[in-house]
Motif scaffolding. Structure first.
Motif, PDB file in Angstrom:
ATOM      1  N   ARG A 151       0.841  -1.211   0.000  1.00 56.13           N
ATOM      2  CA  ARG A 151       0.000   0.000   0.000  1.00 56.13           C
ATOM      3  C   ARG A 151       0.870   1.252   0.000  1.00 56.13           C
ATOM      4  O   ARG A 151       0.594   2.218  -0.698  1.00 56.13           O
ATOM      5  CB  ARG A 151      -0.907   0.005   1.231  1.00 56.13           C
ATOM      6  CG  ARG A 151      -2.267  -0.634   0.953  1.00 56.13           C
ATOM      7  CD  ARG A 151      -3.301  -0.119   1.916  1.00 56.13           C
ATOM      8  NE  ARG A 151      -2.976  -0.463   3.293  1.00 56.13           N
ATOM      9  CZ  ARG A 151      -3.448  -1.523   3.939  1.00 56.13           C
ATOM     10  NH1 ARG A 151      -4.263  -2.343   3.308  1.00 56.13           N
ATOM     11  NH2 ARG A 151      -3.137  -1.767   5.179  1.00 56.13           N
ATOM     12  N   ALA A 152       1.961   1.212   0.793  1.00 62.58           N
ATOM     13  CA  ALA A 152       2.850   2.377   0.869  1.00 62.58           C
ATOM     14  C   ALA A 152       3.512   2.614  -0.483  1.00 62.58           C
ATOM     15  O   ALA A 152       3.599   3.749  -0.956  1.00 62.58           O
ATOM     16  CB  ALA A 152       3.913   2.142   1.944  1.00 62.58           C
ATOM     17  N   ALA A 173       2.347   1.634  -3.414  1.00 61.18           N
ATOM     18  CA  ALA A 173       1.312   2.075  -4.348  1.00 61.18           C
ATOM     19  C   ALA A 173       1.065   3.579  -4.185  1.00 61.18           C
ATOM     20  O   ALA A 173       0.920   4.311  -5.172  1.00 61.18           O
ATOM     21  CB  ALA A 173       0.018   1.297  -4.105  1.00 61.18           C
ATOM     22  N   GLY A 174       1.064   4.053  -2.932  1.00 62.03           N
ATOM     23  CA  GLY A 174       0.863   5.478  -2.668  1.00 62.03           C
ATOM     24  C   GLY A 174       1.989   6.306  -3.260  1.00 62.03           C
ATOM     25  O   GLY A 174       1.761   7.356  -3.862  1.00 62.03           O
ATOM     26  N   LEU A 175       3.226   5.779  -3.124  1.00 62.70           N
ATOM     27  CA  LEU A 175       4.396   6.483  -3.640  1.00 62.70           C
ATOM     28  C   LEU A 175       4.344   6.544  -5.165  1.00 62.70           C
ATOM     29  O   LEU A 175       4.595   7.588  -5.773  1.00 62.70           O
ATOM     30  CB  LEU A 175       5.645   5.737  -3.170  1.00 62.70           C
ATOM     31  CG  LEU A 175       6.982   6.430  -3.403  1.00 62.70           C
ATOM     32  CD1 LEU A 175       7.059   7.681  -2.538  1.00 62.70           C
ATOM     33  CD2 LEU A 175       8.128   5.490  -3.039  1.00 62.70           C
ATOM     34  N   PHE A 197       1.713   6.379  -7.051  1.00 62.99           N
ATOM     35  CA  PHE A 197       0.636   7.291  -7.442  1.00 62.99           C
ATOM     36  C   PHE A 197       1.123   8.744  -7.372  1.00 62.99           C
ATOM     37  O   PHE A 197       0.899   9.534  -8.285  1.00 62.99           O
ATOM     38  CB  PHE A 197      -0.579   7.087  -6.529  1.00 62.99           C
ATOM     39  CG  PHE A 197      -1.714   8.014  -6.833  1.00 62.99           C
ATOM     40  CD1 PHE A 197      -2.521   7.790  -7.950  1.00 62.99           C
ATOM     41  CD2 PHE A 197      -1.966   9.115  -6.033  1.00 62.99           C
ATOM     42  CE1 PHE A 197      -3.564   8.654  -8.240  1.00 62.99           C
ATOM     43  CE2 PHE A 197      -3.010   9.989  -6.324  1.00 62.99           C
ATOM     44  CZ  PHE A 197      -3.814   9.756  -7.429  1.00 62.99           C
ATOM     45  N   ALA A 198       1.815   9.083  -6.266  1.00 60.71           N
ATOM     46  CA  ALA A 198       2.312  10.457  -6.095  1.00 60.71           C
ATOM     47  C   ALA A 198       3.298  10.805  -7.204  1.00 60.71           C
ATOM     48  O   ALA A 198       3.247  11.902  -7.776  1.00 60.71           O
ATOM     49  CB  ALA A 198       2.974  10.599  -4.730  1.00 60.71           C
TER      50      ALA A 198
END
Ligand code: FE2
Ligand code: FE2
Length: 229
Positions: free
Chosen positions: A185-186, A188-190, A192-193
């Motif tokens: 999840r972390a 994926a967040g990175l 995306f950013a």
């Protein structure tokens, strides 16, 4: 894991600001355990175990306060404000896992915490920081007691040593999966950013150009209207 903690401890605790941050992280973790234990006390069907979970929750409440206080002291020494009260979330572990798996998970966490705090107590003793050493020594004595009673309950509830060991292996697998999912999840967040930054960088110049052209056209139209008056 303990070997890794032993290796990095002398280095990381010397990083400016790390000590206060790390201690506050422990305060939040203790606060999270407190919530889990209070939920366990509410949901268990045994009066005896409820009493044990409540006592455990009281210990974790005290640990959270002790870690938060030491963190604030270090921040104050550095001329900074403390991080405030340690606030934690709950994953409703007792409800999701059931009592046996919950106990296996808690037992593993307590054992890990006790081993880690032993390393930290030794580290601060070698640095002559008696205050922080005593903080860890006091807390790890409680963690050792938590480690013991959760193991005893696990054997009681599963019916045998062998079954308890099977549950602990299952808990280790579940923890590994949970860590992998969190890391996923972390990441994926990175990603995306990063993707959004690229989109912004690519799209921003044309957008700015269109906006500038639009502003230019509006100014021309206004001038023409003014001249035709
Ligand atoms: Fe604790
Ligand atoms: Fe504990």
């Amino acid at each position: 894991m303990t070997t890794l903690v032993r290796l990095v401890t002398p280095l990381v605790w010397r990083v400016p600001g790390h000590g206060a941050r790390k201690l506050f992280g422990f305060a939040r973790a203790e606060q999270g355990s407190r919530i889990d234990l209070l939920q366990a006390a509410r949901l268990t069907t045994s009066l005896g175990r409820r009493a044990q979970y409540l006592r455990h929750a009281a210990d974790e409440t005290r640990h959270a306060a002790l870690f938060a206080r030491r963190s604030t002291e270090l921040r104050t020494d550095a001329g900074k404000a403390g991080y405030g009260p340690p606030i934690a979330d709950t994953e409703d572990l007792f409800e999701r896992l059931g009592e046996v798996r919950f106990l296996a998970f808690v037992h593993r966490g307590e054992a890990r915490g006790r081993r880690q705090f032993e390393v930290y107590a030794q580290h601060f003793a070698s640095r002559g920081d008696v205050r922080t050493e005593q903080l860890f020594r006091g807390i790890l004595a409680d963690e050792a007691r938590h480690e013991d009673y959760t193991r005893t309950l696990l054997v009681e509830l599963t019916g045998s040593e062998e079954a308890a060991r099977t549950e602990l292996r299952r808990a280790a697998l579940w923890e590994a999966w949970r860590t992998w999912r969190r890391a996923g999840r972390a990441i994926a967040g990175l990603v995306f950013a990063l993707a959004m930054s690229v989109v912004y960088l690519v799209a921003a110049p044309p957008t700015a150009l269109v906006s500038r052209l639009g502003r230019g056209r509006t100014r021309r139209q206004r001038r023409q209207r003014y001249l035709s008056l």
